[in-house]
Scaffold this motif. Structure first.
Motif, PDB file in Angstrom:
ATOM      1  N   GLN A  81      45.894  31.221 -20.514  1.00 23.23           N
ATOM      2  CA  GLN A  81      44.749  32.115 -20.465  1.00 23.23           C
ATOM      3  C   GLN A  81      43.841  31.764 -19.289  1.00 23.23           C
ATOM      4  O   GLN A  81      43.919  30.674 -18.708  1.00 23.23           O
ATOM      5  CB  GLN A  81      43.945  32.033 -21.772  1.00 23.23           C
ATOM      6  N   SER A 121      39.536  32.530 -18.143  1.00 26.58           N
ATOM      7  CA  SER A 121      38.253  33.050 -18.590  1.00 26.58           C
ATOM      8  C   SER A 121      37.173  32.595 -17.615  1.00 26.58           C
ATOM      9  O   SER A 121      37.440  31.800 -16.694  1.00 26.58           O
ATOM     10  CB  SER A 121      37.938  32.574 -20.016  1.00 26.58           C
ATOM     11  N   SER A 148      34.876  28.047 -29.531  1.00 26.35           N
ATOM     12  CA  SER A 148      35.368  29.414 -29.328  1.00 26.35           C
ATOM     13  C   SER A 148      36.175  29.516 -28.044  1.00 26.35           C
ATOM     14  O   SER A 148      37.248  30.145 -28.016  1.00 26.35           O
ATOM     15  CB  SER A 148      34.201  30.400 -29.293  1.00 26.35           C
ATOM     16  N   LEU A 149      35.677  28.899 -26.977  1.00 23.62           N
ATOM     17  CA  LEU A 149      36.387  28.935 -25.702  1.00 23.62           C
ATOM     18  C   LEU A 149      37.690  28.152 -25.789  1.00 23.62           C
ATOM     19  O   LEU A 149      38.734  28.601 -25.286  1.00 23.62           O
ATOM     20  CB  LEU A 149      35.492  28.369 -24.603  1.00 23.62           C
ATOM     21  N   ASP A 169      27.208  32.485 -29.315  1.00 24.27           N
ATOM     22  CA  ASP A 169      28.120  32.912 -28.257  1.00 24.27           C
ATOM     23  C   ASP A 169      28.202  31.905 -27.118  1.00 24.27           C
ATOM     24  O   ASP A 169      29.071  32.023 -26.257  1.00 24.27           O
ATOM     25  CB  ASP A 169      27.688  34.275 -27.714  1.00 24.27           C
ATOM     26  N   GLY A 226      31.551  30.182 -26.381  1.00 25.99           N
ATOM     27  CA  GLY A 226      32.609  30.815 -25.623  1.00 25.99           C
ATOM     28  C   GLY A 226      32.342  30.880 -24.137  1.00 25.99           C
ATOM     29  O   GLY A 226      33.121  31.498 -23.400  1.00 25.99           O
ATOM     30  N   ARG A 235      39.506  27.602 -28.416  1.00 29.46           N
ATOM     31  CA  ARG A 235      40.463  28.343 -29.236  1.00 29.46           C
ATOM     32  C   ARG A 235      41.039  29.523 -28.463  1.00 29.46           C
ATOM     33  O   ARG A 235      42.238  29.806 -28.540  1.00 29.46           O
ATOM     34  CB  ARG A 235      39.782  28.823 -30.506  1.00 29.46           C
ATOM     35  N   ALA A 236      40.171  30.219 -27.705  1.00 27.90           N
ATOM     36  CA  ALA A 236      40.653  31.362 -26.931  1.00 27.90           C
ATOM     37  C   ALA A 236      41.610  30.931 -25.828  1.00 27.90           C
ATOM     38  O   ALA A 236      42.557  31.659 -25.498  1.00 27.90           O
ATOM     39  CB  ALA A 236      39.468  32.117 -26.331  1.00 27.90           C
TER      40      ALA A 236
END
Length: 355
Positions: free
Chosen positions: A62, A64, A103-104, A149, A152, A106-107
């Protein structure tokens, strides 16, 4: 809404730099002590150096984008309160280690001990293959969880490693970061005049719209509650008008026995105001009790609002409750005025003409 606002304030503004004072080119000379004018701001802790910028993170699967900040782990950083894996001392200069939000992580499909590539486009370099961003491999040394948030977006690393990634020299930082007792005080503090060549940046540039939305939502809820109270006041008016119409003969008899218009006025104002005052005070007390036990009640009836077992954040502001009760009482008093005037203006001869 107070609870949600306080939770956002603690979890987001408690981690992000609430204010950064830097030189105009976003590159500030590092010094053992912050400039004197920076130390004069009412920060709850001493101003700390920081390297801050935007970065791209890439794992094996991934990619981001987010915000990278470089901190000195020897200082007491707020991120340490939210760590669920790793320790702040794991950030060592030259080791290129980074903390990520859960969150980041996991993403991106990564965990502690794995490596990710961080790239900064603002520090791109010219090569025979063209212009490429500054990039390095970082090892994930820890994971934090603020429940917002920020998890993330924010990446935290050592200040020296962040400086090298940003293309800074060893004596250059982005600026001096400040934390305040009330993060919303930045609106007033930002008006202070800084020496020439220095500028002020705060959390409003990144999170201002979020808190403006929360503020607007609170105003709309206040308007809705005001309309509800207004409807209750109209109910008092209609009920008293009906009483006046039904009791005209009784009012006339009282007036023929010597009761003055002011006394009749006081009777009906007391009747309507007593309902408003009792309702406002009793409603305020029951509302506070219900709010304080809301999570317990939801749990008792089997309502789960959060899949992770979280609870509604509840914050009681006594001043707000007092203002609402006082305004409700005043509105109920105002609502009794017209029916009471109508009752006091009843003429005995006309009211008893057909009796």
């Amino acid at each position: 809404m107070n609870g949600f606002e306080a939770q956002l304030k603690n979890r987001i503004l408690g981690v992000l730099p609430q204010a950064v004072i830097s030189q105009n080119n976003d590159k500030t000379d590092m010094s053992p002590l912050p400039p004197k004018f920076v130390s004069q701001f009412p920060s709850i802790q001493a101003p700390e150096p920081i390297v801050k910028g935007e970065a791209i993170i890439q794992s094996a699967d991934q990619i981001s984008a987010g915000i990278i900040i470089g901190i000195d782990p020897s200082n007491s950083d707020p991120i340490s309160r939210y760590l669920i894996a790793g320790k702040l001392v794991n950030l060592e200069a030259g080791e290129y280690r980074v903390f990520l939000g859960h969150s980041l992580a996991r993403a991106m499909g990564i965990s502690v001990g794995e490596s990710v590539r961080l790239m900064v486009t603002s520090a791109s370099q010219y090569t025979p293959l063209g212009r490429i961003p500054s990039q390095r491999l970082f090892k994930v040394a820890g994971i934090y969880n603020t429940g917002s948030d920020i998890d993330g977006q924010l990446m935290v690393t050592h200040i020296q490693d962040a400086g090298r990634l940003m293309g800074f020299s060893s004596k250059t930082i982005s600026g001096w970061r400040l934390f305040f007792e009330d993060p919303f005080s930045v609106s007033e503090l930002s008006k202070k005049t800084l020496p020439e060549g220095w500028k002020w940046q705060d959390w409003r540039a990144e999170r201002g719209e979020l808190f403006q939305a929360v503020k607007m939502e609170k105003h709309m809820m206040g308007l809705m509650l005001g309309l509800i109270i207004a409807v209750a006041a109209f109910n008092i008016i209609s009920a008293l008008i009906m009483v006046v119409m039904e009791k005209q003969s009784e009012i006339a008899i009282l007036k023929t026995q010597g009761m003055s218009n002011h006394q009749v006025l006081a009777i009906f104002m007391f009747q309507g105001a007593s309902s408003g005052i009792a309702g406002a005070v009793l409603g305020g007390i029951l509302g506070v009790i219900l709010s304080l036990n809301l999570n317990l009640i939801l749990s008792f009836v089997g309502v789960a609002l959060f899949s992770n077992g979280g609870q509604l954040p509840i914050l009681i502001e006594p001043s707000q409750i007092l203002i609402v009760i006082i305004l409700a009482v005043l509105l109920s008093l105002a609502a009794t005025f017209f029916p009471s005037i109508r009752a006091s203006s009843v003429k005995p001869a006309e009211a008893l003409r057909y009796e």
